[in-house]
Design a protein around this motif. Structure first.
Motif, mmCIF file in Angstrom:
data_model
loop_
_atom_site.group_PDB
_atom_site.id
_atom_site.type_symbol
_atom_site.label_atom_id
_atom_site.label_comp_id
_atom_site.label_asym_id
_atom_site.label_seq_id
_atom_site.Cartn_x
_atom_site.Cartn_y
_atom_site.Cartn_z
ATOM 1 N N ILE A 194 0.937 -1.144 0.091
ATOM 2 C CA ILE A 194 0.059 -0.135 -0.131
ATOM 3 C C ILE A 194 0.640 1.206 0.011
ATOM 4 N N GLY A 195 1.882 1.278 0.895
ATOM 5 C CA GLY A 195 2.730 2.383 0.897
ATOM 6 C C GLY A 195 3.456 2.507 -0.472
ATOM 7 N N ILE A 196 3.961 1.507 -1.186
ATOM 8 C CA ILE A 196 4.313 1.586 -2.571
ATOM 9 C C ILE A 196 3.450 2.348 -3.438
ATOM 10 N N LEU A 197 2.560 1.849 -3.128
ATOM 11 C CA LEU A 197 1.233 2.350 -4.191
ATOM 12 C C LEU A 197 1.081 3.809 -4.053
ATOM 13 N N ILE A 198 1.021 4.121 -2.830
ATOM 14 C CA ILE A 198 0.508 5.671 -2.485
ATOM 15 C C ILE A 198 1.876 6.508 -2.783
ATOM 16 N N LEU A 199 2.968 5.934 -2.670
ATOM 17 C CA LEU A 199 4.172 6.706 -2.798
ATOM 18 C C LEU A 199 4.503 7.098 -4.216
ATOM 19 N N SER A 200 4.323 5.944 -5.034
ATOM 20 C CA SER A 200 4.734 6.035 -6.484
ATOM 21 C C SER A 200 3.499 6.770 -7.111
ATOM 22 N N PHE A 201 2.324 6.562 -6.535
ATOM 23 C CA PHE A 201 1.266 7.310 -7.180
ATOM 24 C C PHE A 201 1.445 8.989 -6.875
ATOM 25 N N ASN A 202 1.939 9.288 -6.050
ATOM 26 C CA ASN A 202 2.119 10.610 -5.690
ATOM 27 C C ASN A 202 3.341 11.285 -6.410
ATOM 28 N N ILE B 258 0.104 12.942 3.353
ATOM 29 C CA ILE B 258 -0.130 11.731 2.230
ATOM 30 C C ILE B 258 1.384 10.915 2.350
ATOM 31 N N MET B 259 2.474 11.829 1.985
ATOM 32 C CA MET B 259 3.592 11.217 2.078
ATOM 33 C C MET B 259 3.936 10.532 3.513
ATOM 34 N N THR B 260 3.727 11.236 4.609
ATOM 35 C CA THR B 260 3.836 10.471 5.796
ATOM 36 C C THR B 260 3.033 9.076 5.987
ATOM 37 N N TRP B 261 1.894 9.236 5.407
ATOM 38 C CA TRP B 261 1.237 8.140 5.570
ATOM 39 C C TRP B 261 1.977 6.918 4.874
ATOM 40 N N SER B 262 2.364 7.168 3.719
ATOM 41 C CA SER B 262 2.872 6.180 2.669
ATOM 42 C C SER B 262 4.199 5.661 3.244
ATOM 43 N N MET B 263 5.002 6.683 3.815
ATOM 44 C CA MET B 263 6.061 5.935 4.602
ATOM 45 C C MET B 263 5.912 5.149 5.680
ATOM 46 N N ILE B 264 4.693 5.630 6.543
ATOM 47 C CA ILE B 264 4.421 4.774 7.706
ATOM 48 C C ILE B 264 3.948 3.315 7.194
ATOM 49 N N PHE B 265 3.064 3.367 5.873
ATOM 50 C CA PHE B 265 2.891 1.722 5.387
ATOM 51 C C PHE B 265 4.219 1.182 4.900
ATOM 52 N N VAL B 266 5.061 1.787 4.361
ATOM 53 C CA VAL B 266 6.237 1.227 3.645
ATOM 54 C C VAL B 266 7.028 0.735 5.131
ATOM 55 N N PHE B 267 6.990 1.481 6.062
ATOM 56 C CA PHE B 267 7.709 1.003 7.279
ATOM 57 C C PHE B 267 7.044 -0.311 7.839
ATOM 58 N N VAL C 295 7.381 12.714 10.701
ATOM 59 C CA VAL C 295 6.602 11.993 11.619
ATOM 60 C C VAL C 295 6.837 10.653 11.419
ATOM 61 N N ALA C 296 6.872 9.993 10.370
ATOM 62 C CA ALA C 296 7.189 8.636 10.068
ATOM 63 C C ALA C 296 8.496 8.311 10.817
ATOM 64 N N LEU C 297 9.342 9.066 10.668
ATOM 65 C CA LEU C 297 10.872 8.668 11.254
ATOM 66 C C LEU C 297 10.418 8.627 12.812
ATOM 67 N N HIS C 298 9.699 9.512 13.241
ATOM 68 C CA HIS C 298 9.566 9.192 14.638
ATOM 69 C C HIS C 298 9.072 8.052 15.031
ATOM 70 N N VAL C 299 8.002 7.675 14.562
ATOM 71 C CA VAL C 299 7.390 6.476 14.249
ATOM 72 C C VAL C 299 8.484 5.223 14.276
ATOM 73 N N VAL C 300 9.319 5.393 13.333
ATOM 74 C CA VAL C 300 10.586 4.372 13.443
ATOM 75 C C VAL C 300 11.173 4.423 14.592
ATOM 76 N N ALA C 301 11.526 5.505 15.258
ATOM 77 C CA ALA C 301 12.358 5.601 16.374
ATOM 78 C C ALA C 301 11.661 5.029 17.345
ATOM 79 N N TYR C 302 10.541 5.248 17.701
ATOM 80 C CA TYR C 302 9.784 4.910 18.916
ATOM 81 C C TYR C 302 9.419 3.505 18.799
#
Lengths: 640, 105, 179
Positions: free
Chosen positions: A194-202, A232-241, A297-304
């Motif tokens: 899903i993350g890939i799709l959102i990301l590459s769509f954008n 949207i970018m944050t969401w896609s990166m959270i999904f990728v993560f 924000v996604a990076l914070h998610v990664v950290a926590y």
């Protein structure tokens, strides 16, 4: 500019080996020969990787003080439209070349080790062909030029992991574990997709170079549009993560990793310690500019997530008795630290320290964790048990294993001058400069790590003098040589100047040891070792007393905080009972019922009407003539 | 010879003969009598042909030639049918059409 | 009432009565003989219609050929005195209804239809004309159907022989084996 197009052979060769051993292995070659073939093939790839690394880092890769991303090979694989196409290729940049070295080194060690460890096993060729498949997929993953290629190899890695965990497919527990690993990671990969799709769509591109160009336009796409307060970018990166969380066994998708230890130990060393599980870290590192610049924000998610997983796993590791499980939780904990380091970093300059530290730790961790697993394999091989309660006093019987294992334990505990001291120190420094809470967590984890590793070490090699049925004997040379080589690697990889080679912006990062961090981290490591020494050096009653004192805490940790049970409850009690069962009922009674009814009705009708085909000539004639008369009436009188 | 007799009389006669043949074809059980019914039907058709030819197109001979050909076809049909009937009799030892129902479901 | 009308009535009655008897008679040989009467009466009609050649053909081919063939086959397959069992009344009634409806339908249609009377002068039908027509290729020539019918007759003859021929012992054995 040196031509790197030969790197395609790094991918072709293991795939060829997989086909050769998989299709013709047990027909054409003897078991031994196929093992040697697989190992030899991987040796060639290792040499190729080293050459590539040398040429990339020291000869040609650097232009104007920064390492360039080089697309060595690029083939358009699926051309959907002019703009939408999926490529296959080889991308060389500092992290992919570093991973190349890690994967081929560990894989080669594991191959050599397996020659001894798997000797006489049924399915020897199968094992080596799967190993080749895994090497192929993992190399394809790290060398991917675009995110879609990465996803394909990501799934291939999952498949080979599934195959290898279920290698003893006659053992129900292994089958269960392989299914669990596959389903859990697959579930997480859904997020990745899903993350890939959102990301590459954008961004309208799959290509990594375009995507992660920090000054390009792709990286700024979709940062404005919001959904639930996040772009949207944050969401896609959270999904990728999420994909990375699954693959790297982070909380809450960690439950497959301990069970994956059902696979043969070399597999655990290769896949579930050194290479595949760090794919999540690699993924985040690969997409790091996007995380750092457009999705903090996604990076914070990664950290926590990383920090929580590392602490969580470290606590569980203190209570487990199955040595491979202790190592599995330790892996999870260390990967959590890497994630955390990535999460506290930012792009470029001093702030990018965490990125460098994470990659550094990834590298050293691969070496010492492979060593730990291979050592554990040697111990299991000698004792025929996975449980440390069955062990003790093994130092007399397994001298080489003992020394190498001790080196590995000292490394993971972060004692200088072993490699992990440097990398862990960098992680702690990075965390200290960015977020004090995360630093505290990681600091505690460092102490816990030292404690549970030495608990393991003392329990196995010291402790009580266990009486064995057979005197345990040292493993054969094919197994000890990799151990020694990896021990040497653990000793010296800490001195590799990672700050000059692998950094977030590919430029040299000036960093050194900060004594303010280094001294306390060594101290807490020594403290952990000391506690373990007191508790487990000789057989004492302290552990039991502690366990009874903190009865509930111990029980919770021992049962892995009941996460598995929680998931079982959710899946079995809620999803299966309230969703799957009605659906199954609907399928069985309504859908199938309709089909059955149609079939039954057809059958009944045909039984009834088959009387028409009586074979009686005159009946046919009667029908014919009646029909003719009817038609005549119809056409003469009714058709106006 | 045919003055005073309308065309319709011939046609009605042929119709009666035809449907008598049809009735026979539907009810008789012996294959040979079925064959006879078929001959009746063919004959009634011949009457029609000739009547039409005589009444409506007396300057032509098509109807008559058709009848000639119908008779020839009827003759060959009878020959082949009787051969088949004899063969059936050999095989089933009966020529009752109701017993010859090998082709049923 | 003119004599030709009387003759027509006579022939018609004979044809109808003997047709019905042909299809209802219990005795098969009698049925064949009734058929013969029908055919002969029909040839009488042909004479009335002034088609002497066809009447002759009817007599020789039908009455002489086909009926004899039928009687032969009857003798081959059944006893002369054999009664055949009446078929079920249901079948008879339904068949009769169907036939009656069909006949009524046809007769009503015939009576409804206005046949246009012709003014053409009737053509003399003599043997010479028939022979010429049968063998000529031009307008009013029938050489092609004539040839086709000759081939058909040949084929029918061969087929009849092949089908009715006694099976040779060898192929009979084969057939038994197959069964």
């Amino acid at each position: 500019m040196i031509n790197f197009s030969y790197t395609i052979w790094i991918l072709i060769l293991p795939f060829f080996m997989f086909l050769l051993l998989g299709l013709a292995g047990h027909k054409l070659f003897k078991a031994k020969l196929s093992g040697l073939l697989g190992t030899g093939g991987l040796g060639i790839i290792t040499i190729l990787s080293y050459i590539t690394a040398y040429r990339y880092f020291f000869v040609t890769g650097k232009i104007e003080g920064a390492f360039q991303k080089i697309t060595a090979v690029n083939i358009t694989w699926l051309q959907f439209t002019d703009k939408l196409h999926i490529d296959m290729g080889v991308l060389l940049d500092p992290i992919s070349v570093m991973m190349l070295v890690v994967i081929t080194t560990v894989s080669l060690m594991v191959h050599i080790y397996s020659l001894g460890y798997m000797k006489g096993e049924k399915g020897f060729e199968r094992f080596f062909s799967f190993l080749s498949l895994f090497s192929f997929s993992m190399l394809g993953l790290v060398l991917a030029t675009n995110i879609f290629q990465m996803y394909i190899f990501w799934e291939l890695v999952g498949v080979s992991s599934f195959l290898l965990i279920g290698f003893y497919y006659q053992k129900p527990s292994a089958v269960r574990a392989s299914k669990k690993a596959f389903i859990v990671t697959r579930f997480a990969d859904l997020g990745f997709l899903i993350g890939i799709l959102i990301l590459s769509f954008n961004t309208k591109t799959f290509d990594f170079i375009t995507l992660t160009n920090p000054t390009g336009t792709a990286i700024l796409q979709g940062t404005g549009i919001g959904f639930l307060g996040l772009s949207i970018m944050t969401w896609s990166m959270i999904f990728v993560f999420m994909g990375g969380v699954g693959k790297s066994a982070m909380f809450p998708f960690h439950i497959w990793l301990p069970d994956a230890m059902e696979g043969p130990t070399p597999v655990s060393a290769l896949i579930h310690a050194a290479t595949m599980v760090v794919a999540g870290v690699y993924l985040v590192a690969r997409m790091f500019p996007i995380y750092a610049i457009s999705a903090p924000v996604a990076l914070h998610v990664v950290a926590y997530v990383g920090a929580f997983s590392s602490l969580f796993a470290a606590i569980i590791a203190c209570t487990q008795t199955d040595i491979k499980r202790v190592l599995a939780y330790s892996t999870m904990s260390q990967i959590g630290m890497m994630m955390c380091a990535l999460g506290v970093a930012s792009y470029g300059g001093e702030e990018g320290l965490g990125y460098m530290a994470s990659m550094f730790h990834l590298f050293t961790h691969a070496m010492f964790k492979a060593l730990l697993f291979l050592g554990a394999g040697a111990i299991i091989h000698a004792v025929h048990s996975n449980y440390m309660t069955d062990m003790g006093g093994l130092r007399k019987y397994l001298p080489i294993t003992h020394i190498t294992f001790l080196i590995a334990c000292l490394t993971i505990a972060g004692i200088p001058p072993f490699s992990a001291f440097f990398s862990k120190d960098e992680i702690l420094t990075a965390a200290f400069h960015s977020n004090k809470i995360l630093f505290g967590v990681e600091y505690a984890v460092a102490g816990l790590t030292a404690f549970y590793m030495f608990r393991l070490y003392f329990n196995i090699f010291w402790g009580k003098d266990t009486q064995y049925h057979h005197t345990p004997h040292e493993a054969p040379a094919t197994m000890t040589i990799p151990l020694i080589l990896l021990a040497i690697a653990s000793l010296f990889t800490g001195f590799i100047p990672f700050n000059k080679l692998v950094t977030s912006d590919s430029k040299v990062l000036e960093s050194g040891l900060e004594m303010m961090i280094a001294i306390p981290s060594v101290l807490i490591g020594l403290l952990g070792i000391g506690i373990a020494y007191v508790m487990y050096r000789k057989e004492t009653s302290i552990p039991d007393r502690l366990a009874t004192t903190f009865k509930y805490g111990y029980k919770w940790a021992y049962n892995k905080f009941y996460i598995d049970e929680l998931y079982l409850f959710v899946t079995k009690k809620i999803i299966f009972r309230y969703i799957a069962q009605p659906v199954a009922w609907f399928d069985r009674h309504i859908v199938d019922g309709t089909m059955n009814a149609i079939a039954t009705v057809t059958q009944v009708i045909s039984f009834r009407i088959r009387g028409f085909q009586s074979g009686q000539l005159q009946k046919y004639a009667f029908v014919f003539i009646t029909g003719v008369i009817m038609l005549a009436i119809f056409f003469i009188y009714l058709w106006k | 010879m045919n003055s005073g007799i309308p065309l319709q009389y011939f046609l009605i006669l042929a119709t009666v003969m035809f449907f008598t043949g049809v009735y026979g074809f539907l009810t008789r059980r012996n294959l040979i009598t079925i064959l006879m019914s078929v001959e009746l039907i063919l004959n009634s058709v011949n009457i029609n042909f000739l009547a039409f030819n005589r009444y409506l197109y007396p300057h032509k001979l098509e109807g008559m030639f058709f009848s000639v050909f119908v008779i020839a076809v009827a003759a060959s049909e009878a020959a082949v049918a009787i051969a088949i009937i004899i063969n059936i009799y050999r095989r089933f030892t009966t020529i009752n059409v109701e017993d010859v129902n090998e082709m049923k479901f | 009432m003119a004599s030709n009308q009387i003759m027509f009535i006579l022939f018609s009655v004979m044809i109808v009565v003997f047709s019905v008897l042909t299809v209802t008679s219990r005795r098969i040989l009698r049925a064949a003989v009734y058929l013969l009467f029908v055919l002969v009466s029909t040839s009488g009609l042909y004479f009335m219609l002034n088609y002497q050649f066809l009447a002759a053909v009817q007599l020789t081919l039908y009455a002489g050929g086909i009926v004899v063939l039928i009687i032969f086959s009857i003798l081959l397959t059944s006893h002369i005195s054999q009664n055949f069992e009446s078929s079920g009344w249901k079948k008879n009634i339904f068949s009769a209804i169907a036939a009656l409806i069909g006949a009524l339908l046809s007769i009503i249609t015939i009576l409804d239809y206005k046949f246009s009377a012709t003014t053409e002068v009737a053509q003399e039908v003599n043997m010479k004309l028939i022979g010429k027509s049968l063998l000529s290729t031009g307008y009013d020539g029938y050489v092609l159907p004539f040839e086709i019918i000759s081939v058909l007759l040949l084929a029918a003859m061969v087929a009849a022989i092949v089908v009715a021929k006694k099976v040779s012992p060898k192929s009979a054995e084969l057939q038994n084996l197959k069964q």
